[in-house]
Design an enzyme around this catalytic site. Structure first.
Site, mmCIF file in Angstrom:
data_model
loop_
_atom_site.group_PDB
_atom_site.id
_atom_site.type_symbol
_atom_site.label_atom_id
_atom_site.label_comp_id
_atom_site.label_asym_id
_atom_site.label_seq_id
_atom_site.Cartn_x
_atom_site.Cartn_y
_atom_site.Cartn_z
ATOM 1 N N LYS A 15 35.693 -13.735 36.839
ATOM 2 C CA LYS A 15 37.093 -13.737 36.403
ATOM 3 C C LYS A 15 37.339 -14.760 35.306
ATOM 4 C CE LYS A 15 39.121 -14.860 40.226
ATOM 5 N NZ LYS A 15 37.976 -15.085 41.123
ATOM 6 N N ARG A 45 46.574 -14.809 46.025
ATOM 7 C CA ARG A 45 45.481 -14.462 46.937
ATOM 8 C C ARG A 45 45.992 -13.735 48.165
ATOM 9 N NH1 ARG A 45 42.637 -19.363 45.365
ATOM 10 N NH2 ARG A 45 40.679 -18.742 44.421
ATOM 11 N N ARG A 74 21.707 -19.129 41.617
ATOM 12 C CA ARG A 74 21.942 -19.867 40.360
ATOM 13 C C ARG A 74 21.797 -21.373 40.524
ATOM 14 N NH1 ARG A 74 28.474 -18.610 39.709
ATOM 15 N NH2 ARG A 74 29.150 -20.059 41.315
ATOM 16 N N ARG A 94 24.642 -26.092 43.172
ATOM 17 C CA ARG A 94 25.907 -26.419 43.839
ATOM 18 C C ARG A 94 25.749 -26.208 45.340
ATOM 19 N NH1 ARG A 94 30.908 -23.635 40.821
ATOM 20 N NH2 ARG A 94 31.645 -23.629 42.976
ATOM 21 N N ARG A 96 32.824 -16.933 51.786
ATOM 22 C CA ARG A 96 33.883 -16.884 50.765
ATOM 23 C C ARG A 96 34.296 -15.447 50.488
ATOM 24 N NH1 ARG A 96 31.420 -21.061 46.940
ATOM 25 N NH2 ARG A 96 30.762 -19.327 45.658
#
Ligand SMILES: [Zn+2]
Length: 287
Positions: free
Chosen positions: A13, A88, A127, A161, A172
């Site tokens: 996004k 949300r 990642r 991360r 999530r």
């Protein structure tokens, strides 16, 4: 043009919003950034938000809405905004609508970036970045050319991360689907919802978004009646033309037939006699 972009974390996004921002002169409203900016500015809302966050609580919707309301009043938001990551929940969507309605602003597009959960988990959990220069890599899709050495700066230190692991990403995603699922029918009922494939290559997603935004840059309400208005006269003209075409030939044919009958009756005999006379000697001369 005012847009809401919906999609789970990691759907891209932010990347797409940045591109839309540049292309259409819009401002990107990220509630996280706005909250941080408000806190940093020390404004009244910022101080309130800071106190709430420091207490470890979620910032109430009304505070976030107030931040958005304040932001879109500024001159640089004249061309419109992109809301990324908000609303949300249906409650937030309703609160947003109320605030916009008070300002006489409407949402032009609500775009859902559809994702494949399993693929997205893989994409995010794989990642990592160079600890020194921040270059991005992926366990399978984008490895450094030399194993363990950053292509960009040669550093051998990388970081991941903490929340970019499969379990956290899955959670999530579940939370996103559970919260956001009711928003989709809410916006769909308003006729504002459109979807793009968030798993497509980044440039393809940008193209798909552009098609939606450019396609609807012409207001729908105006485009439809104009189309009908144009279509109707064409049909009428075509109908009249057909009617005239049918009538005229009939009116012409009748006298034409009479004339044809009358003239050849008089003209054919002498013409044919003259022709026979002229032809016969000509043939004889040749033979
Ligand atoms: Zn590096």
């Amino acid at each position: 043009m005012n847009i809401v972009v919906l999609g789970p974390p990691g759907a891209g996004k932010g990347t797409q919003a940045k591109r839309l921002e540049e292309r259409y002169g819009l401002i990107q409203l990220s509630t996280g950034d706005m909250l941080r900016a408000a806190v940093a500015s020390g404004s009244e809302i910022g101080q309130r938000a800071k106190a709430i966050m420091e207490a470890g609580q979620l910032v109430p919707d009304e505070v976030v809405i107030a931040l958005i309301a304040d932001r879109i009043d500024r001159p640089d938001a004249k061309k419109g905004f992109i809301l990324d990551g908000f609303p949300r929940t249906t409650k937030q969507a309703e609160a947003l609508d109320r605030m916009l309605a008070e300002k006489g602003i409407r949402l032009d597009h609500v775009i859902e970036m559809k994702v494949d959960d399993a693929l997205l988990v893989d994409r995010i959990s794989g990642r990592y970045t160079c600890a020194k220069c921040g270059a991005g890599y992926h366990d399978r899709n984008q490895k450094p050319k030399v194993d363990g050495v950053c292509d960009a700066c040669g550093s051998t230190e990388f970081k991941r991360r903490a929340d970019d692991n499969a379990e956290t990403v899955s959670k999530r995603l579940e939370a996103y689907h559970a919260q956001t699922a009711p928003i989709l029918p809410y916006y769909r009922a308003k006729g504002a919802l459109k979807s793009v494939d968030g798993m497509a290559p980044i440039d393809d997603v940008t193209v798909a978004l552009g098609a939606i935004l450019d396609g609807a840059a012409r207001p729908k309400a105006k485009a439809k009646p104009a189309g009908r208005a144009k279509a109707k006269p064409k049909a009428k003209r075509a109908g009249k033309a057909k009617a005239k075409a049918k009538k005229r030939p009939k009116a012409r044919k009748k006298p034409a037939r009479g004339k044809r009958k009358a003239r050849p009756a008089r003209g054919r005999r002498p013409a044919s006699k003259a022709a026979r006379r002229s032809r016969k000697p000509a043939r004889r001369r040749k033979k």
